[in-house]
Write an enzyme that holds these catalytic residues in place. Structure first.
Site, PDB file in Angstrom:
ATOM      1  N   ASP A   9      -2.971  -1.112 202.004  1.00  0.00           N
ATOM      2  CA  ASP A   9      -3.456  -1.839 203.248  1.00  0.00           C
ATOM      3  C   ASP A   9      -4.168  -0.879 204.067  1.00  0.00           C
ATOM      4  O   ASP A   9      -3.644   0.385 204.007  1.00  0.00           O
ATOM      5  CB  ASP A   9      -2.245  -2.378 204.043  1.00  0.00           C
ATOM      6  CG  ASP A   9      -2.441  -3.335 205.100  1.00  0.00           C
ATOM      7  OD1 ASP A   9      -3.139  -3.233 205.716  1.00  0.00           O
ATOM      8  OD2 ASP A   9      -1.516  -4.419 205.136  1.00  0.00           O
ATOM      9  N   ASP A 330       6.626  -0.123 135.333  1.00  0.00           N
ATOM     10  CA  ASP A 330       5.400   0.479 135.421  1.00  0.00           C
ATOM     11  C   ASP A 330       4.380  -0.458 134.281  1.00  0.00           C
ATOM     12  O   ASP A 330       4.700  -0.658 133.253  1.00  0.00           O
ATOM     13  CB  ASP A 330       5.608   1.825 134.658  1.00  0.00           C
ATOM     14  CG  ASP A 330       4.272   2.883 134.955  1.00  0.00           C
ATOM     15  OD1 ASP A 330       4.180   3.380 136.030  1.00  0.00           O
ATOM     16  OD2 ASP A 330       3.411   2.853 134.122  1.00  0.00           O
ATOM     17  N   ILE A 331       3.269  -0.460 135.146  1.00  0.00           N
ATOM     18  CA  ILE A 331       1.918  -1.092 134.266  1.00  0.00           C
ATOM     19  C   ILE A 331       1.509   0.027 133.431  1.00  0.00           C
ATOM     20  O   ILE A 331       0.933   0.823 133.617  1.00  0.00           O
ATOM     21  CB  ILE A 331       0.944  -1.561 135.235  1.00  0.00           C
ATOM     22  CG1 ILE A 331       1.810  -2.827 136.098  1.00  0.00           C
ATOM     23  CG2 ILE A 331      -0.225  -2.167 134.526  1.00  0.00           C
ATOM     24  CD1 ILE A 331       0.457  -3.173 137.186  1.00  0.00           C
ATOM     25  N   ASN A 338      -8.632   1.247 136.148  1.00  0.00           N
ATOM     26  CA  ASN A 338      -9.423   1.765 137.002  1.00  0.00           C
ATOM     27  C   ASN A 338     -10.660   2.302 136.523  1.00  0.00           C
ATOM     28  O   ASN A 338     -11.836   2.162 137.162  1.00  0.00           O
ATOM     29  CB  ASN A 338      -8.569   2.600 137.918  1.00  0.00           C
ATOM     30  CG  ASN A 338      -7.687   1.683 138.933  1.00  0.00           C
ATOM     31  OD1 ASN A 338      -7.776   0.772 139.344  1.00  0.00           O
ATOM     32  ND2 ASN A 338      -6.374   2.559 139.337  1.00  0.00           N
ATOM     33  N   GLU A 373       1.029   2.015 140.322  1.00  0.00           N
ATOM     34  CA  GLU A 373       1.285   0.975 139.373  1.00  0.00           C
ATOM     35  C   GLU A 373       2.808   0.914 139.151  1.00  0.00           C
ATOM     36  O   GLU A 373       3.282   0.305 138.226  1.00  0.00           O
ATOM     37  CB  GLU A 373       0.478   1.105 138.089  1.00  0.00           C
ATOM     38  CG  GLU A 373       0.959   2.233 137.238  1.00  0.00           C
ATOM     39  CD  GLU A 373       0.098   3.570 137.494  1.00  0.00           C
ATOM     40  OE1 GLU A 373       0.072   4.421 136.807  1.00  0.00           O
ATOM     41  OE2 GLU A 373      -0.156   3.740 138.630  1.00  0.00           O
TER      42      GLU A 373
END
Length: 457
Positions: A9, A330-331, A338, A373
């Site tokens: 104000d 595990d893959i 890749n 993986e």
């Protein structure tokens, strides 16, 4: 409850009067005599609520409010405009500028303090969610703050609780151009509807016949489902005491009859925006929590989640004398995928493997991508024989059908090796269980891959 209040104000007497009122109620008060200073203090996160005069040199209160609400850093700060301007169009202008309330001087101490306390509670409840939203924005999630700034507040769903036809028809007519309004004349039914349906705002007449409207408001606040639902009271001019009581029990806003349609529209829009803003913050918080414990590539839980829950599952099994089994999967030859087809093809293989893994285990089993993986499945109340059957099912499901590489690159055969370990009793723990499953996995690999080997311990 306390909060830091910024009083703005240009008249020194007004500043000192408000400062004395608020300080007596144990609020921390800071002051500014122009709009530019107020904006600077708010930008530095110096306050929780702003009490703002309109008529000031330079930036007037309406413009200060607009700038505060347009800035993601200050949008969340509640603003109460307090001014001698008393025309209905002035109130609407203030609300449309983003003000959370518009009070006309002279303001009774009780009304002012009730409003400040109500908004301070809302601010405190929203601060943690707002900080969570800031975190998600920084990592690329949708910006709840920017969405809130752009929101017009239209298109909300409003439940109007009023048992006087002449009253609810006027309110419905005023709001129908921008909101969807549903009328409920029975207060008890209104409570059930509010809890079971998805409304953005509840508008309640304070003059319900034969029923205490404030009790309905209190019940709305007591239910988990409706605790954050904005509530707006519609009151008669002689209902000031009950309005103040309503603010104490959690009402968000109020209007006095005779209702100015434009003010009604503006106040309901404000509540719709606030509701959506809170929901966006809550949703972003939930997303951020999920991101913290979920692997974004596969949708499985991540290592962090497993570490948080494995020992608890293990302790539960030990306390109840139940079995607990772990699979480490595990893959096989994944690096070759890749290297030959690219990492995007490898990602496709990981996603498809995760789908087949989830299809092979129960809902209570904990399926985790440990990294790369390598995957883990924790199976409560599962003995060694069943765990080996599940491991064999996973191995067979993976080998049964070639994996698509995506983008028209054909498909390849994929196999997995699985190590199995089971907790029985004795000096075992979660880490040791996983270690034994991991040792079994390496035996499976050294024995020729595409096979399941159980720990001999």
């Amino acid at each position: 409850m306390t909060a830091r209040i910024l009083v703005v104000d240009d008249v020194e007497t007004n500043l000192r009067l408000l400062e004395a009122r608020l300080t007596a109620e144990y609020f921390d008060v800071i002051t500014a005599q122009d709009g530019a200073t107020a904006l600077e203090l708010c930008a530095r996160a110096q306050c929780d609520i702003v009490l703002l005069d309109v008529v000031m040199p330079g930036l007037d209160g309406f413009e200060v409010c607009r700038r505060l609400k347009a800035d993601p850093k200050t949008h969340h700060i509640p603003v109460i405009i307090i001014t001698a301007l008393d025309h209905p169009s002035d109130r609407v202008r203030g609300l449309e500028a983003g003000a959370d309330d518009f009070l006309t001087k002279p303001v009774a101490d009780v009304a002012l303090l009730a409003r400040v306390r109500s908004l301070a509670r809302l601010k405190m409840l929203g601060d943690e969610l707002r900080l969570r939203a800031q975190t998600t924005r920084d990592i690329g999630m949708s910006d709840a703050l920017a969405d809130a700034i752009a929101d017009t507040g239209d298109g909300g769903r409003v439940l109007l609780v009023d048992d006087r036809e002449s009253s609810y028809e006027r309110i419905r007519a005023a709001l129908s151009g921008c909101q969807t309004v549903e009328v409920e004349t029975e207060p008890h039914e209104a409570l059930f509807r509010a809890a079971e349906e998805d409304f953005d705002v509840l508008v309640v007449s304070l003059s319900l016949e034969g029923f205490d409207a404030l009790r309905l408001c209190a019940q709305i606040r007591s239910l988990e489902r409706t605790r954050t639902l904005p509530v707006v009271l519609v009151a008669d001019p002689d209902d000031n005491v009950r309005v103040i009581r309503g603010l104490d029990v959690g009402v968000n806003d109020y209007l006095m009859r005779p209702i100015d349609p434009n003010e009604l529209i503006a106040r309901v829009r404000t509540q719709v925006r606030r509701r959506r803003y809170t929901e966006r913050l809550r949703n972003n918080f939930q997303i951020s929590m999920e991101l913290a414990v979920t692997d974004d590539l596969t949708g499985l839980h991540n290592r962090r989640y497993m570490e948080m829950h494995l020992q608890a599952l293990f302790d539960q099994a030990a306390a109840r004398g139940r079995t607990l089994s772990a699979l480490v999967v595990d893959i096989d030859f994944f690096k070759g995928v890749n290297d030959r087809y690219g990492h995007d093809a490898g990602d496709e293989v990981l996603r498809e493997f995760s789908r087949r893994l989830k299809a092979s285990v129960r809902g209570i089993d904990l399926a985790v991508r440990l990294g790369g993986e390598e995957f883990v499945v924790i199976m409560p109340e599962t003995d060694a024989a069943v765990a080996r059957l599940v491991a064999e099912r996973i191995r067979a499901k993976v080998a049964a059908k070639p994996f698509s590489l995506g983008l028209g690159r054909g498909a390849i055969d994929v196999t997995v090796s699985v190590g199995v370990a089971t907790y029985l009793s004795g000096g075992d723990d979660g880490a040791a269980l996983l270690k034994r499953a991991d040792v079994a996995l390496y035996r499976a690999k050294s024995d020729g891959r595409n096979r399941v080997v159980a720990d001999a311990a």
